[in-house]
Design an enzyme around this catalytic site. Structure first.
Site, PDB file in Angstrom:
ATOM      1  CB  CYS A 114      -1.026   0.452   1.302  1.00  9.86           C
ATOM      2  SG  CYS A 114      -1.941  -1.460   1.073  1.00  9.86           S
ATOM      3  CG  HIS A 255      -3.683   3.425   1.336  1.00  9.61           C
ATOM      4  ND1 HIS A 255      -4.306   2.593   0.721  1.00  9.61           N
ATOM      5  CD2 HIS A 255      -3.725   2.098   2.226  1.00  9.61           C
ATOM      6  CE1 HIS A 255      -4.360   1.938   0.684  1.00  9.61           C
ATOM      7  NE2 HIS A 255      -3.435   1.526   1.905  1.00  9.61           N
ATOM      8  CG  ASN A 285      -6.859  -1.391   1.235  1.00 10.75           C
ATOM      9  OD1 ASN A 285      -6.236  -1.277   0.329  1.00 10.75           O
ATOM     10  ND2 ASN A 285      -6.589  -1.503   2.327  1.00 10.75           N
TER      11      ASN A 285
HETATM   12  N1  ACO Z   1     -18.351  -7.895  10.148  1.00 14.16           N
HETATM   13  C1  ACO Z   1     -18.657  -8.552  11.433  1.00 14.16           C
HETATM   14  N2  ACO Z   1     -18.028  -8.743  12.620  1.00 14.16           N
HETATM   15  C2  ACO Z   1     -17.076  -8.607  12.226  1.00 14.16           C
HETATM   16  C3  ACO Z   1     -16.259  -8.779  10.741  1.00 14.16           C
HETATM   17  C4  ACO Z   1     -16.632  -8.054   9.902  1.00 14.16           C
HETATM   18  N3  ACO Z   1     -17.006  -7.987   9.374  1.00 14.16           N
HETATM   19  N4  ACO Z   1     -14.966  -8.617  11.348  1.00 14.16           N
HETATM   20  C5  ACO Z   1     -14.021  -8.684  12.465  1.00 14.16           C
HETATM   21  N5  ACO Z   1     -15.248  -9.186  12.667  1.00 14.16           N
HETATM   22  C6  ACO Z   1     -15.436  -9.308  14.577  1.00 14.16           C
HETATM   23  C7  ACO Z   1     -14.603  -9.758  15.119  1.00 14.16           C
HETATM   24  O1  ACO Z   1     -14.870 -11.224  14.599  1.00 14.16           O
HETATM   25  C8  ACO Z   1     -15.030  -9.787  16.928  1.00 14.16           C
HETATM   26  O2  ACO Z   1     -15.683 -10.413  17.174  1.00 14.16           O
HETATM   27  P1  ACO Z   1     -15.244 -11.318  18.643  1.00 14.16           P
HETATM   28  O3  ACO Z   1     -14.794 -10.238  19.167  1.00 14.16           O
HETATM   29  O4  ACO Z   1     -16.841 -12.158  18.357  1.00 14.16           O
HETATM   30  O5  ACO Z   1     -14.007 -11.925  17.645  1.00 14.16           O
HETATM   31  C9  ACO Z   1     -15.566  -8.441  16.635  1.00 14.16           C
HETATM   32  O6  ACO Z   1     -15.206  -8.310  14.946  1.00 14.16           O
HETATM   33  C10 ACO Z   1     -13.817  -7.185  16.578  1.00 14.16           C
HETATM   34  O7  ACO Z   1     -12.687  -7.732  15.624  1.00 14.16           O
HETATM   35  P2  ACO Z   1     -12.125  -6.790  15.458  1.00 14.16           P
HETATM   36  O8  ACO Z   1     -10.790  -7.442  14.357  1.00 14.16           O
HETATM   37  O9  ACO Z   1     -11.136  -6.596  17.084  1.00 14.16           O
HETATM   38  O10 ACO Z   1     -12.504  -4.906  14.850  1.00 14.16           O
HETATM   39  P3  ACO Z   1     -12.169  -3.980  15.150  1.00 14.16           P
HETATM   40  O11 ACO Z   1     -12.595  -3.283  15.841  1.00 14.16           O
HETATM   41  O12 ACO Z   1     -10.115  -4.162  15.485  1.00 14.16           O
HETATM   42  O13 ACO Z   1     -12.049  -3.599  13.205  1.00 14.16           O
HETATM   43  C11 ACO Z   1     -11.096  -3.456  11.620  1.00 14.16           C
HETATM   44  C12 ACO Z   1     -11.044  -4.513  12.889  1.00 14.16           C
HETATM   45  C13 ACO Z   1     -11.939  -2.300  10.508  1.00 14.16           C
HETATM   46  C14 ACO Z   1      -9.676  -4.547  10.617  1.00 14.16           C
HETATM   47  C15 ACO Z   1      -9.278  -2.413  12.340  1.00 14.16           C
HETATM   48  O14 ACO Z   1      -8.562  -3.583  12.985  1.00 14.16           O
HETATM   49  C16 ACO Z   1      -9.478  -1.772  10.986  1.00 14.16           C
HETATM   50  O15 ACO Z   1      -9.692  -0.470  11.077  1.00 14.16           O
HETATM   51  N6  ACO Z   1      -7.382  -2.090  11.220  1.00 14.16           N
HETATM   52  C17 ACO Z   1      -6.477  -1.480  10.118  1.00 14.16           C
HETATM   53  C18 ACO Z   1      -6.593  -2.499   9.129  1.00 14.16           C
HETATM   54  C19 ACO Z   1      -6.533  -1.600   8.010  1.00 14.16           C
HETATM   55  O16 ACO Z   1      -7.465  -0.846   7.532  1.00 14.16           O
HETATM   56  N7  ACO Z   1      -6.442  -2.918   6.606  1.00 14.16           N
HETATM   57  C20 ACO Z   1      -6.075  -2.203   5.428  1.00 14.16           C
HETATM   58  C21 ACO Z   1      -5.717  -3.231   4.752  1.00 14.16           C
HETATM   59  S1  ACO Z   1      -3.878  -3.111   5.439  1.00 14.16           S
HETATM   60  C22 ACO Z   1      -3.761  -1.462   5.317  1.00 14.16           C
HETATM   61  O17 ACO Z   1      -4.012  -0.987   3.672  1.00 14.16           O
HETATM   62  C23 ACO Z   1      -2.381  -0.390   5.482  1.00 14.16           C
END
Ligand code: ACO
Length: 330
Positions: A114, A255, A285
């Site tokens: 990215c 990004h 993304n």
């Molecule tokens: N729909 C519903 N529930 C979901 C989903 C989904 N798509 N995905 C995860 N969950 C659930 C999980 O299973 C978890 O449930 P549990 O507590 O019963 O286990 C709960 O939601 C919370 O999961 P987390 O992974 O803790 O969710 P978080 O609040 O961290 O959000 C996210 C996840 C949006 C990916 C966040 O971590 C984030 O913004 N990370 C940044 C990563 C990113 O943007 N990556 C993109 C690629 S990398 C890049 O481009 C740099």
């Protein structure tokens, strides 16, 4: 004639025709439009179908950038393709060179996930500053849908496909005002599209690894933490190199990973919301494509105007991150 400054003189973009809305993802995994929208800001994404190719999307974006810069493919000295998803592991840039008819251009791929577009921008700039090349096409393109596990709700809701491109040209005044790049391989395991092998004994006693790639894996929390901390730092560094302060920037172009990351970075830097460019609601993304895709839209919408100062930052797998401060146009 020796003009050793850089100007970004044109932009273009291309996305696949097929849209996938959040609601449609509920047919695939246990999720909801509400969960995806509130956690990421993404509402829909474009997906390449099996007839689309990375080089086709990249060529379409490149042609538009070349036209908007007012040059022809024959003028190009270099084509840089930032991608993690080439059609061919040997690289896709040469195929794009052929499709464009850019007969004079050297062409090669650059992989920094990215961060690929920002790393590519800085790489391209070095060739111009040293007087080696005068006309460069930089394309960021990715088809991550090929490598997503469509049963993994933690990742499949995040990504989309697309391509964006810019033309960089030698110029009297240097419009790349400052930059900073960083890598940290000790955190490599947070985001991977990893090689996977099946051992094969080709003759008795001689084993080779027959390869393929695993779907994308990500530690979302760690990636979020990394981005929210490192991106403001690297933008500050690039602004320092440019001898500018944050209030002098017209646009913050990050990004397009996640709206929450955009908001957190803008807040840390005290950049007001109206200066933050965001189009991830429509595209998700798109990895190396996301910055040039958002840049091209903002230019075509008349938001980014000639001489506007843009602070851009890419961040992602590697881990890699970088920022560049540039002034749009000649
Ligand atoms: N729909 C519903 N529930 C979901 C989903 C989904 N798509 N995905 C995860 N969950 C659930 C999980 O299973 C978890 O449930 P549990 O507590 O019963 O286990 C709960 O939601 C919370 O999961 P987390 O992974 O803790 O969710 P978080 O609040 O961290 O959000 C996210 C996840 C949006 C990916 C966040 O971590 C984030 O913004 N990370 C940044 C990563 C990113 O943007 N990556 C993109 C690629 S990398 C890049 O481009 C740099």
């Amino acid at each position: 004639m020796q003009n050793l400054g850089i100007a970004i003189t044109g932009s273009g973009s291309a996305v696949p025709a097929t849209s996938l809305h959040n609601q449609q993802l509920t047919q695939l995994v246990e999720t909801s439009d509400e969960w995806i929208t509130t956690r990421t800001g993404i509402r829909q994404r474009r997906l390449a179908d099996p007839t689309d190719s990375l080089s086709g999307l990249a060529t379409a974006a490149g042609l538009k950038a070349i036209a908007s810069a007012g040059i022809t493919p024959a003028d190009l000295d270099l084509i840089l393709l930032a991608t993690s998803t080439p059609d061919d592991l040997f690289g896709s840039a040469c195929k794009i060179q052929a499709q464009l008819g850019a007969t004079k251009a050297v062409a090669f791929d650059l992989t920094a996930a990215c961060s690929g577009f920002v790393f590519g921008l800085v790489t391209a700039a070095q060739y111009i500053r040293t007087g080696v090349y005068r006309h460069i096409l930089l394309i960021g393109a990715d088809i991550l849908s090929r490598w997503v596990d469509w049963q993994d709700r933690r990742t499949c809701v995040l990504f989309g496909d697309g391509a964006g491109a810019v033309v960089l040209q030698a110029n009297d005044s240097d419009r790349l005002l400052g930059f900073a790049l960083k890598s940290d391989g000790t955190q490599n395991h947070y985001l991977n599209l990893a090689y996977q092998d099946t051992p094969q004994e080709i003759i008795p006693g001689v084993n080779v690894a027959q390869g393929t790639y695993q779907p994308i894996t990500m530690n979302g929390k760690e990636v979020y933490r990394f981005a929210a901390q490192k991106v403001p730092e690297i933008i500050d560094k690039a602004l320092f190199a440019a001898n500018l302060t944050v209030d002098q920037i017209d646009w913050l172009l990050l990004h397009q990973a996640n709206q929450r990351i955009l908001d957190a970075v803008a807040q840390r830097l005290s950049v007001p919301e109206h200066k933050v460019i965001s189009n991830l609601a429509n595209y998700g993304n798109t990895s190396a494509a996301s910055i040039p895709l958002a840049l091209d839209e903002a230019v075509r919408q008349g938001k980014i105007k000639p001489n506007d100062i843009v602070a851009t930052s890419g961040f992602g797998a590697g881990l890699t991150w970088g920022a560049a401060i540039f002034q749009w146009g000649r």
